[in-house]
Every structure is written in structure tokens, then in C-alpha cells.
Design an enzyme around this catalytic site. Structure first.
Site, PDB file in Angstrom:
ATOM      1  N   LYS A 224      -2.000  -1.443  -9.864  1.00  0.00           N
ATOM      2  CA  LYS A 224      -3.441  -1.648 -10.032  1.00  0.00           C
ATOM      3  C   LYS A 224      -4.183  -0.338 -10.302  1.00  0.00           C
ATOM      4  O   LYS A 224      -3.664   0.754 -10.075  1.00  0.00           O
ATOM      5  CB  LYS A 224      -4.024  -2.364  -8.807  1.00  0.00           C
ATOM      6  CG  LYS A 224      -3.645  -3.850  -8.799  1.00  0.00           C
ATOM      7  CD  LYS A 224      -4.332  -4.629  -7.707  1.00  0.00           C
ATOM      8  CE  LYS A 224      -3.913  -6.108  -7.775  1.00  0.00           C
ATOM      9  NZ  LYS A 224      -4.388  -6.884  -6.629  1.00  0.00           N
ATOM     10  N   ARG A 258       3.109  -7.892  -2.460  1.00  0.00           N
ATOM     11  CA  ARG A 258       3.229  -8.541  -3.774  1.00  0.00           C
ATOM     12  C   ARG A 258       3.354  -7.460  -4.848  1.00  0.00           C
ATOM     13  O   ARG A 258       2.440  -6.656  -5.016  1.00  0.00           O
ATOM     14  CB  ARG A 258       1.978  -9.402  -3.993  1.00  0.00           C
ATOM     15  CG  ARG A 258       1.932 -10.167  -5.282  1.00  0.00           C
ATOM     16  CD  ARG A 258       0.603 -10.911  -5.402  1.00  0.00           C
ATOM     17  NE  ARG A 258       0.561 -11.729  -6.607  1.00  0.00           N
ATOM     18  CZ  ARG A 258       0.206 -11.263  -7.790  1.00  0.00           C
ATOM     19  NH1 ARG A 258      -0.145 -10.002  -7.953  1.00  0.00           N
ATOM     20  NH2 ARG A 258       0.194 -12.076  -8.835  1.00  0.00           N
TER      21      ARG A 258
HETATM   22  C1  9MG Z   1      -2.755 -13.251  -8.010  1.00  0.00           C
HETATM   23  N1  9MG Z   1      -3.022 -11.936  -7.452  1.00  0.00           N
HETATM   24  C2  9MG Z   1      -3.302 -10.800  -8.143  1.00  0.00           C
HETATM   25  N2  9MG Z   1      -3.508  -9.790  -7.282  1.00  0.00           N
HETATM   26  C3  9MG Z   1      -3.346 -10.309  -6.042  1.00  0.00           C
HETATM   27  C4  9MG Z   1      -3.450  -9.780  -4.741  1.00  0.00           C
HETATM   28  O1  9MG Z   1      -3.771  -8.518  -4.533  1.00  0.00           O
HETATM   29  N3  9MG Z   1      -3.233 -10.598  -3.697  1.00  0.00           N
HETATM   30  C5  9MG Z   1      -2.929 -11.910  -3.895  1.00  0.00           C
HETATM   31  N4  9MG Z   1      -2.732 -12.683  -2.800  1.00  0.00           N
HETATM   32  N5  9MG Z   1      -2.834 -12.463  -5.108  1.00  0.00           N
HETATM   33  C6  9MG Z   1      -3.049 -11.673  -6.147  1.00  0.00           C
END
Ligand code: 9MG
Length: 284
Positions: A224, A258
Site C-alpha cells: 500500500k 492480508r
Molecule cells: C479488500 N481489502 C483491501 N485492503 C484490505 C484491508 O486492509 N483489510 C481488509 N480486511 N480487506 C482489504
């Protein structure tokens, strides 16, 4: 926590691999599309690799949530994600997380075998609370200020950590009212969703304040702009910065991370876990 047919121990760190079945997500958008047609085989190659690398979850999304993204039709979202979930559940032993805010997609994804609903709008769309409750699946409530189209235009908070803490108190109450018990809720501060760089850094530094609520925490910082802005790196050169964020998040209480890069994150978290637990596991 029980994710449909699989129980995972959330005292341990877990990695969630990202599979965006969209033509326009910020990092992997278009990887599984050729001339607007879904390439199921390519998605399955990525899914198999992530499972082999140690992912506990695969997060399947059919609507881009990058800043500035337009919404997608319900049918297009269904056509993108359901075949992928069915193919994964037919051949891989993994918890599938459905990344959606759309009630119809939640229902169909659960029927196709998904074990977790991951909603960046924290079940805020009309009908989403009830649809999620009806599936009986765990839910991940993510915080976002605004919506993807406008969220990065001047985000502001009184105090980012406590504002988001209060937001979760309210969303958890709404979930409880429709029959989603607190034991089935995971929370996620939503890095990059209606936050400045300073908001994101403060949230990570003080993540333990949210962890003190006692609910499992999921975080997503992989590739990000908070990493790009600190390191001045393009999207494809943010892995090392991302590993630093994953380690710090785990150390401060996050249990699901994630990411796009599963193998290095699994190693980084296993190493961190060994260090944190060295008093009981390592003898001199
Ligand atoms: C779908 N998505 C994109 N970024 C995310 C994040 O930081 N957390 C979660 N739960 N989903 C995300």
C-alpha cells in the site's frame, strides 16, 4: 475460530493471500483477466502457490477497493468470484474469505464454500448485516472513512485510534442485534481507507489499543501507499517495507495479515512468533 468447516487457532499468526479477480485492483488487478474474460486457470495457479507457501486463508475479491475505484454490478461481481471459490474449494484445503460488501455475493459465496466474510464496509450496505448473519460465518469488519471513490480527499479524525475504536463498538453492537455474536467477529482498522500517512503510521504504532478489545485483528498493508510514501518505492518494490509492517502488526496483536507476497510473510511471522515465544520454546 470456526470458518465453515475449518477451525483455526487465532493465538497463532496467519497469512491471508490476496486474489483480486478484478481488472482494476491497484496491485494484482488484471492478473486473472484476458480481454475482460476471467482466466480461472491463472487464478488457480496463484491459489495453489499461495497454499503451498503456507497461507491459511485466500481472500477472493471481485470489486476493486483501491482509492478512486468505481462500484461494480452485482452480477459482474458474482460472475467473477463464485467460479473461483468453487474451484478452490473443489481442490484445495484452505479457508476461503470472500472480500465483498454485497449481500447477494455473501449468500452465494457461503453456499460455494467460503468460510469468512471480509467486508471493507463493515456490513454497512443495505441488507449486508442480515445476509452475513444468515450465513452463520465469521465476519471481518473493516473500518473505512467515506467510500473508495472519495476516501483519500482530506480524511480527518479527532484521534484516529480512539475514533476507530468507538466505530467498532457501534458496528459490533449492530452485528449482535442481528445475531452475529462477538465471538464470530474479527476487526480491521483499514489501513489506507480514508487515512493519511500519519493516520496509518499511528494506527500501526498503537494497534495494541484495538487488540485490547479482545477480538482478533486482521490487517492489510501489503504494497500500500503508506509503504510507498515512506520509502519512496513503486508498488512492485514494497515487499521489504511490507514485511516490517507485518512483523510490527503481529507483535502488537494482529493475528491475520492480508498480503500479496505469502512466502516471505509466512517466514517473517514464523520467526517473530518464535522470538516472542522463546521463553517457553527455546532452552539454553
Ligand atoms: C479488500 N481489502 C483491501 N485492503 C484490505 C484491508 O486492509 N483489510 C481488509 N480486511 N480487506 C482489504
Amino acid at each position: 475460530m470456526l470458518f465453515a468447516d475449518q477451525r483455526l487457532d487465532l493465538t497463532q499468526p496467519h497469512v491471508m493471500g490476496v486474489i483480486n479477480v478484478t481488472p482494476d485492483s491497484f496491485s494484482d488487478g488484471g492478473d486473472f483477466f484476458a480481454s475482460q474474460t476471467l482466466c480461472l486457470d491463472a487464478a488457480m495457479v496463484r491459489a495453489r502457490a499461495m497454499v503451498a507457501q503456507g497461507a491459511s486463508f485466500l481472500d477472493i475479491g471481485g470489486e476493486s477497493t483501491r482509492p478512486g475505484a468505481d462500484p461494480v454490478s452485482v452480477q459482474a461481481e458474482i460472475d467473477r468470484v463464485i467460479p473461483v471459490i468453487e474451484a478452490i474449494k473443489a481442490s484445495l484445503d484452505i479457508v476461503v474469505s470472500i472480500d465483498t460488501s454485497t449481500p447477494e455475493v455473501m449468500t452465494l459465496a457461503a453456499e460455494a464454500g467460503a468460510g469468512l466474510i471480509n467486508d471493507v464496509r463493515a456490513l454497512g450496505r443495505k441488507g449486508a448485516l442480515q445476509a452475513a448473519a444468515d450465513t452463520k460465518l465469521p465476519v471481518c469488519l473493516m473500518h473505512m472513512q467515506g467510500d473508495p471513490k472519495t476516501m483519500q480527499i482530506n480524511p480527518s479524525y479527532n484521534s484516529v485510534v480512539s475514533d476507530i475504536g468507538h466505530y467498532f463498538d457501534e458496528r459490533i453492537e449492530q452485528c449482535n442485534l442481528v445475531g452475529i455474536p462477538t465471538e464470530r467477529i474479527i476487526i480491521d482498522p483499514g489501513f489506507g481507507f480514508g487515512k493519511t500517512l500519519v493516520h496509518n503510521l499511528q494506527l500501526l504504532k498503537h494497534l495494541s489499543v484495538l487488540a485490547n478489545k479482545g477480538l482478533p485483528i486482521l490487517v492489510g498493508m501489503s504494497r500500500k501507499s503508506m509503504i510507498g510514501n515512506v520509502l519512496n518505492r513503486p508498488v512492485d518494490q514494497r515487499l521489504h517495507g511490507g514485511l516490517a509492517t507485518a512483523v510490527m502488526a503481529y507483535e502488537r496483536g494482529a493475528r491475520i495479515v492480508r498480503v500479496h507476497d505469502v512466502a516471505p510473510t509466512v517466514d517473517a511471522l514464523r520467526m517473530t512468533h518464535a522470538i516472542i515465544n522463546s521463553d517457553v520454546t527455546v532452552s539454553q
